[in-house]
Design a protein around this motif. Sequence first.
Motif, PDB file in Angstrom:
ATOM      1  N   LEU B  75       0.925  -1.183  -0.129  1.00 34.66           N
ATOM      2  CA  LEU B  75      -0.081   0.135   0.111  1.00 34.66           C
ATOM      3  C   LEU B  75       0.871   1.270  -0.058  1.00 34.66           C
ATOM      4  O   LEU B  75       1.794   1.430   0.994  1.00 34.66           O
ATOM      5  N   ILE B  76       0.852   2.113  -0.937  1.00 36.70           N
ATOM      6  CA  ILE B  76       1.296   3.430  -1.050  1.00 36.70           C
ATOM      7  C   ILE B  76       0.058   4.467  -0.678  1.00 36.70           C
ATOM      8  O   ILE B  76      -0.867   4.415  -1.451  1.00 36.70           O
ATOM      9  N   THR B  77       0.445   5.157   0.515  1.00 32.10           N
ATOM     10  CA  THR B  77      -0.405   6.193   0.943  1.00 32.10           C
ATOM     11  C   THR B  77      -0.039   7.438   0.270  1.00 32.10           C
ATOM     12  O   THR B  77       1.054   7.882  -0.018  1.00 32.10           O
ATOM     13  N   ALA B  78      -1.191   8.336   0.133  1.00 34.32           N
ATOM     14  CA  ALA B  78      -1.094   9.615  -0.386  1.00 34.32           C
ATOM     15  C   ALA B  78      -0.233   9.625  -1.591  1.00 34.32           C
ATOM     16  O   ALA B  78       1.007  10.280  -1.376  1.00 34.32           O
ATOM     17  N   SER B  79      -0.431   9.107  -2.565  1.00 30.55           N
ATOM     18  CA  SER B  79       0.721   8.792  -3.799  1.00 30.55           C
ATOM     19  C   SER B  79       0.796  10.223  -4.322  1.00 30.55           C
ATOM     20  O   SER B  79       0.026  11.350  -4.321  1.00 30.55           O
ATOM     21  N   ARG B  80       2.134  10.196  -5.048  1.00 34.14           N
ATOM     22  CA  ARG B  80       2.737  11.393  -5.652  1.00 34.14           C
ATOM     23  C   ARG B  80       3.020  11.184  -7.072  1.00 34.14           C
ATOM     24  O   ARG B  80       3.329   9.858  -7.143  1.00 34.14           O
ATOM     25  N   ALA B  81       3.137  12.056  -7.828  1.00 37.37           N
ATOM     26  CA  ALA B  81       3.427  11.760  -9.420  1.00 37.37           C
ATOM     27  C   ALA B  81       4.738  11.023  -9.434  1.00 37.37           C
ATOM     28  O   ALA B  81       5.144  10.242 -10.292  1.00 37.37           O
ATOM     29  N   ALA B  82       5.633  11.175  -8.573  1.00 42.02           N
ATOM     30  CA  ALA B  82       7.151  10.677  -8.334  1.00 42.02           C
ATOM     31  C   ALA B  82       6.943   9.188  -8.073  1.00 42.02           C
ATOM     32  O   ALA B  82       8.058   8.529  -8.352  1.00 42.02           O
ATOM     33  N   ASP B  83       5.746   8.689  -7.600  1.00 49.19           N
ATOM     34  CA  ASP B  83       5.580   7.015  -7.343  1.00 49.19           C
ATOM     35  C   ASP B  83       5.420   6.490  -8.687  1.00 49.19           C
ATOM     36  O   ASP B  83       5.404   5.173  -8.532  1.00 49.19           O
ATOM     37  N   THR B  84       5.139   7.154  -9.726  1.00 46.57           N
ATOM     38  CA  THR B  84       5.063   6.622 -11.136  1.00 46.57           C
ATOM     39  C   THR B  84       6.172   5.743 -11.450  1.00 46.57           C
ATOM     40  O   THR B  84       7.185   6.052 -11.580  1.00 46.57           O
ATOM     41  N   ALA B  85       6.061   4.281 -11.522  1.00 46.92           N
ATOM     42  CA  ALA B  85       7.052   3.131 -11.936  1.00 46.92           C
ATOM     43  C   ALA B  85       6.325   1.799 -11.938  1.00 46.92           C
ATOM     44  O   ALA B  85       5.083   1.799 -12.018  1.00 46.92           O
ATOM     45  N   SER B  86       7.207   1.185 -12.200  1.00 46.30           N
ATOM     46  CA  SER B  86       6.756  -0.328 -12.038  1.00 46.30           C
ATOM     47  C   SER B  86       7.013  -1.172 -10.788  1.00 46.30           C
ATOM     48  O   SER B  86       8.225  -0.711 -10.194  1.00 46.30           O
ATOM     49  N   TYR B  87       6.543  -1.680  -9.962  1.00 41.57           N
ATOM     50  CA  TYR B  87       6.570  -2.093  -8.642  1.00 41.57           C
ATOM     51  C   TYR B  87       6.653  -3.755  -8.970  1.00 41.57           C
ATOM     52  O   TYR B  87       5.596  -4.318  -9.362  1.00 41.57           O
ATOM     53  N   PHE B  88       7.551  -4.250  -8.095  1.00 42.66           N
ATOM     54  CA  PHE B  88       7.791  -5.880  -8.399  1.00 42.66           C
ATOM     55  C   PHE B  88       7.915  -6.359  -6.802  1.00 42.66           C
ATOM     56  O   PHE B  88       8.497  -5.702  -5.988  1.00 42.66           O
ATOM     57  N   CYS B  89       7.119  -7.574  -6.704  1.00 35.50           N
ATOM     58  CA  CYS B  89       7.486  -8.411  -5.591  1.00 35.50           C
ATOM     59  C   CYS B  89       8.515  -9.567  -5.756  1.00 35.50           C
ATOM     60  O   CYS B  89       8.633  -9.856  -6.960  1.00 35.50           O
ATOM     61  N   ALA B  90       9.195  -9.616  -4.881  1.00 27.41           N
ATOM     62  CA  ALA B  90      10.277 -11.138  -5.248  1.00 27.41           C
ATOM     63  C   ALA B  90      10.171 -11.892  -3.780  1.00 27.41           C
ATOM     64  O   ALA B  90      10.359 -11.215  -2.647  1.00 27.41           O
ATOM     65  N   THR B  91      10.212 -13.078  -4.138  1.00 29.60           N
ATOM     66  CA  THR B  91      10.121 -14.042  -2.959  1.00 29.60           C
ATOM     67  C   THR B  91      11.663 -14.651  -2.885  1.00 29.60           C
ATOM     68  O   THR B  91      12.358 -14.858  -3.885  1.00 29.60           O
ATOM     69  N   ASP B  92      12.179 -14.974  -1.757  1.00 30.32           N
ATOM     70  CA  ASP B  92      13.259 -15.520  -1.282  1.00 30.32           C
ATOM     71  C   ASP B  92      12.854 -16.988  -1.070  1.00 30.32           C
ATOM     72  O   ASP B  92      12.417 -17.241   0.174  1.00 30.32           O
ATOM     73  N   PHE B  93      13.189 -17.924  -1.823  1.00 26.36           N
ATOM     74  CA  PHE B  93      12.835 -19.301  -1.546  1.00 26.36           C
ATOM     75  C   PHE B  93      13.107 -19.943  -0.394  1.00 26.36           C
ATOM     76  O   PHE B  93      14.602 -19.870   0.138  1.00 26.36           O
ATOM     77  N   ASN B  94      12.737 -20.551   0.370  1.00 27.67           N
ATOM     78  CA  ASN B  94      13.063 -21.048   1.484  1.00 27.67           C
ATOM     79  C   ASN B  94      13.057 -22.917   1.538  1.00 27.67           C
ATOM     80  O   ASN B  94      11.821 -23.257   1.124  1.00 27.67           O
ATOM     81  N   ALA B  95      13.955 -23.415   1.829  1.00 29.04           N
ATOM     82  CA  ALA B  95      14.099 -24.855   1.749  1.00 29.04           C
ATOM     83  C   ALA B  95      14.662 -25.264   3.155  1.00 29.04           C
ATOM     84  O   ALA B  95      15.802 -25.231   3.510  1.00 29.04           O
ATOM     85  N   GLY B  96      13.672 -25.943   3.897  1.00 32.09           N
ATOM     86  CA  GLY B  96      14.447 -26.305   5.419  1.00 32.09           C
ATOM     87  C   GLY B  96      14.783 -25.157   6.348  1.00 32.09           C
ATOM     88  O   GLY B  96      15.637 -25.517   7.227  1.00 32.09           O
ATOM     89  N   GLY B  97      14.371 -23.873   5.911  1.00 28.17           N
ATOM     90  CA  GLY B  97      14.886 -22.843   6.851  1.00 28.17           C
ATOM     91  C   GLY B  97      16.052 -22.189   6.416  1.00 28.17           C
ATOM     92  O   GLY B  97      16.468 -21.238   6.887  1.00 28.17           O
ATOM     93  N   THR B  98      16.553 -22.605   5.134  1.00 24.77           N
ATOM     94  CA  THR B  98      17.485 -22.216   4.747  1.00 24.77           C
ATOM     95  C   THR B  98      17.445 -21.257   3.332  1.00 24.77           C
ATOM     96  O   THR B  98      16.746 -21.493   2.626  1.00 24.77           O
ATOM     97  N   SER B  99      17.706 -19.986   3.700  1.00 25.06           N
ATOM     98  CA  SER B  99      17.566 -19.096   2.562  1.00 25.06           C
ATOM     99  C   SER B  99      18.360 -19.298   1.343  1.00 25.06           C
ATOM    100  O   SER B  99      19.742 -19.550   1.687  1.00 25.06           O
ATOM    101  N   TYR B 100      17.803 -19.265   0.110  1.00 26.77           N
ATOM    102  CA  TYR B 100      18.800 -19.600  -1.009  1.00 26.77           C
ATOM    103  C   TYR B 100      19.522 -18.478  -1.407  1.00 26.77           C
ATOM    104  O   TYR B 100      20.397 -18.346  -2.256  1.00 26.77           O
TER     105      TYR B 100
END
Lengths: 112, 115
Positions: B75-100
């Motif tokens: 959530l971006i509150t009170a947006s501004r023109a400068a917020d214009t961009a592409s937004y990506f989520c990225a996940t860090d895979f978890n195998a047995g509690g160890t970050s890859y």
Amino acid sequence: EAGVVQSPRYKIIEKKQPVAFWCNPISGHNTLYWYRQNLGQGPELLIRYENEEAVDDSQLPKDRFSAERLKGVDSTLKIQPAELGDSAVYLCASSYDAYGYTFGSGTRLTVV
Amino acid sequence: SQQGEEDPQALSIQEGENATMNCSYKTSINNLQWYRQNSGRGLVHLILIRSNEREKHSGRLRVTLDTSKKSSSLLITASRAADTASYFCATDFNAGGTSYGKLTFGQGTILTVHP
């Protein structure tokens, strides 16, 4: 702190020609990543280095792509020969641990 | 292959309005991160939320994580023109509690904020 530095910023080459990209990570960051980002897509990992060792290169097309990381610092990514489908932005990133990633500005490659 | 999927693919709002972007993923994760990318530029890290956290704030940004639904929202509150961009989520895979240490990105949401 200079950040992750990549060069060149843009590159236009003809298909079947070789091309190389260079990355200088943040000082002290032992992990270095190369990502490829196609137009309108999110980045996809090509290769990850822990110091000098490539620990994940499963997504690297090894028939034409190669990479090296010299003395665990700078890295180069090479494509030989380039194909039209290789046109993309090539991003380098570095991190000290798995939580603090910093990306460079990328190299935009156009193959014609 | 891309693990995350962002929704919507594009969002157009007026300055001052709030912008909400959603991300879904498929596997167990160690953490989830949000990045911003201005046209022709590299990715800028915005915020990281660990798998044992449910909500995190940073300035005008608020991120939630629901591991039972394998989803996150930005959530971006009170947006501004400068917020214009592409937004990506990225996940860090978890195998047995160890970050890859390998980020898997979604396809992104293109946000346009009109002055």
